[in-house]
Design a protein around this motif. Sequence first.
Motif, PDB file in Angstrom:
ATOM      1  N   PRO A  57      -3.759   5.747  -7.996  1.00 26.89           N
ATOM      2  CA  PRO A  57      -4.136   6.019  -6.596  1.00 26.89           C
ATOM      3  C   PRO A  57      -5.620   5.669  -6.646  1.00 26.89           C
ATOM      4  O   PRO A  57      -6.471   6.243  -7.455  1.00 26.89           O
ATOM      5  CB  PRO A  57      -3.873   7.522  -6.502  1.00 26.89           C
ATOM      6  CG  PRO A  57      -3.482   8.298  -7.704  1.00 26.89           C
ATOM      7  CD  PRO A  57      -3.014   7.087  -8.571  1.00 26.89           C
ATOM      8  N   THR A  58      -6.423   5.209  -5.495  1.00 29.31           N
ATOM      9  CA  THR A  58      -7.578   4.929  -5.385  1.00 29.31           C
ATOM     10  C   THR A  58      -8.647   6.027  -4.637  1.00 29.31           C
ATOM     11  O   THR A  58      -9.728   6.125  -4.497  1.00 29.31           O
ATOM     12  CB  THR A  58      -7.756   3.488  -4.756  1.00 29.31           C
ATOM     13  OG1 THR A  58      -7.203   3.425  -3.581  1.00 29.31           O
ATOM     14  CG2 THR A  58      -7.360   2.416  -5.775  1.00 29.31           C
ATOM     15  N   SER A  59      -7.609   6.754  -3.719  1.00 25.34           N
ATOM     16  CA  SER A  59      -8.240   7.635  -2.947  1.00 25.34           C
ATOM     17  C   SER A  59      -7.285   9.125  -2.878  1.00 25.34           C
ATOM     18  O   SER A  59      -6.069   8.884  -2.778  1.00 25.34           O
ATOM     19  CB  SER A  59      -8.528   7.204  -1.541  1.00 25.34           C
ATOM     20  OG  SER A  59      -8.915   8.062  -0.614  1.00 25.34           O
ATOM     21  N   LYS A  63       0.785  -1.183  -0.049  1.00 20.28           N
ATOM     22  CA  LYS A  63       0.027  -0.009  -0.023  1.00 20.28           C
ATOM     23  C   LYS A  63       1.064   1.342  -0.169  1.00 20.28           C
ATOM     24  O   LYS A  63       1.817   1.314   0.517  1.00 20.28           O
ATOM     25  CB  LYS A  63      -1.008  -0.047   1.220  1.00 20.28           C
ATOM     26  CG  LYS A  63      -1.914   1.098   1.302  1.00 20.28           C
ATOM     27  CD  LYS A  63      -2.970   0.939   2.470  1.00 20.28           C
ATOM     28  CE  LYS A  63      -3.753   2.109   2.423  1.00 20.28           C
ATOM     29  NZ  LYS A  63      -4.826   2.070   3.693  1.00 20.28           N
ATOM     30  N   GLY A  79      -3.361   4.370  -2.652  1.00 23.74           N
ATOM     31  CA  GLY A  79      -3.546   3.216  -3.262  1.00 23.74           C
ATOM     32  C   GLY A  79      -2.352   2.133  -3.582  1.00 23.74           C
ATOM     33  O   GLY A  79      -1.585   1.976  -2.463  1.00 23.74           O
ATOM     34  N   ARG A  80      -2.663   1.027  -4.188  1.00 22.62           N
ATOM     35  CA  ARG A  80      -1.641  -0.034  -4.418  1.00 22.62           C
ATOM     36  C   ARG A  80      -0.267   0.537  -5.027  1.00 22.62           C
ATOM     37  O   ARG A  80      -0.189   1.511  -5.648  1.00 22.62           O
ATOM     38  CB  ARG A  80      -2.411  -1.088  -5.117  1.00 22.62           C
ATOM     39  CG  ARG A  80      -3.350  -1.650  -4.564  1.00 22.62           C
ATOM     40  CD  ARG A  80      -3.166  -2.424  -3.449  1.00 22.62           C
ATOM     41  NE  ARG A  80      -2.324  -3.442  -3.014  1.00 22.62           N
ATOM     42  CZ  ARG A  80      -1.684  -3.867  -2.029  1.00 22.62           C
ATOM     43  NH1 ARG A  80      -2.383  -3.443  -0.917  1.00 22.62           N
ATOM     44  NH2 ARG A  80      -0.898  -4.695  -1.984  1.00 22.62           N
ATOM     45  N   TRP A 107       2.906   9.691  -8.238  1.00 29.19           N
ATOM     46  CA  TRP A 107       1.683  10.266  -8.487  1.00 29.19           C
ATOM     47  C   TRP A 107       1.575  11.690  -8.425  1.00 29.19           C
ATOM     48  O   TRP A 107       0.528  12.448  -8.450  1.00 29.19           O
ATOM     49  CB  TRP A 107       0.746   9.738  -7.517  1.00 29.19           C
ATOM     50  CG  TRP A 107       0.479   8.322  -7.617  1.00 29.19           C
ATOM     51  CD1 TRP A 107       0.643   7.361  -8.906  1.00 29.19           C
ATOM     52  CD2 TRP A 107       0.195   7.379  -6.605  1.00 29.19           C
ATOM     53  NE1 TRP A 107       0.448   6.244  -8.518  1.00 29.19           N
ATOM     54  CE2 TRP A 107       0.218   5.975  -7.236  1.00 29.19           C
ATOM     55  CE3 TRP A 107      -0.218   7.508  -5.342  1.00 29.19           C
ATOM     56  CZ2 TRP A 107      -0.421   4.682  -6.404  1.00 29.19           C
ATOM     57  CZ3 TRP A 107      -0.531   6.466  -4.554  1.00 29.19           C
ATOM     58  CH2 TRP A 107      -0.550   5.202  -5.120  1.00 29.19           C
ATOM     59  N   HIS A 151      -1.165  13.618 -10.425  1.00 25.11           N
ATOM     60  CA  HIS A 151      -2.527  13.231 -10.071  1.00 25.11           C
ATOM     61  C   HIS A 151      -2.548  14.324  -8.351  1.00 25.11           C
ATOM     62  O   HIS A 151      -3.581  14.975  -8.420  1.00 25.11           O
ATOM     63  CB  HIS A 151      -2.638  12.051  -9.132  1.00 25.11           C
ATOM     64  CG  HIS A 151      -2.713  10.964 -10.471  1.00 25.11           C
ATOM     65  ND1 HIS A 151      -3.888  10.475 -10.832  1.00 25.11           N
ATOM     66  CD2 HIS A 151      -1.738   9.988 -10.814  1.00 25.11           C
ATOM     67  CE1 HIS A 151      -3.526   9.622 -11.713  1.00 25.11           C
ATOM     68  NE2 HIS A 151      -2.339   9.365 -11.494  1.00 25.11           N
ATOM     69  N   SER A 171      -0.252   0.328  -8.928  1.00 26.86           N
ATOM     70  CA  SER A 171      -1.447   1.003  -9.771  1.00 26.86           C
ATOM     71  C   SER A 171      -1.489   2.473  -9.512  1.00 26.86           C
ATOM     72  O   SER A 171      -0.902   2.943  -8.810  1.00 26.86           O
ATOM     73  CB  SER A 171      -2.714   0.074  -9.555  1.00 26.86           C
ATOM     74  OG  SER A 171      -2.949   0.233  -8.053  1.00 26.86           O
TER      75      SER A 171
END
Length: 120
Positions: free
Chosen positions: A46-48, A19, A40-41, A86, A89, A44
């Motif tokens: 980011p999921t949040s 993570k 995020g993982r 990231w 992002h 991959s």
Amino acid sequence: MKLVYDGAVAESVLIRSGKRIELHVCELDEELFVLVMLVGRDDSMPTSIHSQGPYHDKNQAKAALSAIRWALTVDGYDGEKRTSIWSLHARREARENQHRRSLYVVDTSFVPLGVPPEDE
């Protein structure tokens, strides 16, 4: 909980069990900064994405980043020096934050309304 501040950090990457958490201090305007956290993982996107601020001084934002980084390190995240993947992002989140702020501009100038004129 004791907070430890390290003012030398402007970007940080922490990893635990695959993570990934990235913390970025982004500039909104000349005098405003925002702290962006991406989660995020590790392999991959980011999921949040969360933002905190605005801060009126870059050192305030760096201090908040440092305190969060320290708390995550105590929680078991590895704070070894890593490359941010990231950052685009984070910049996008900062631009969206700046756009939202421009939609709701606050005028703090004082104009006395409804004050009756004095009789002469």
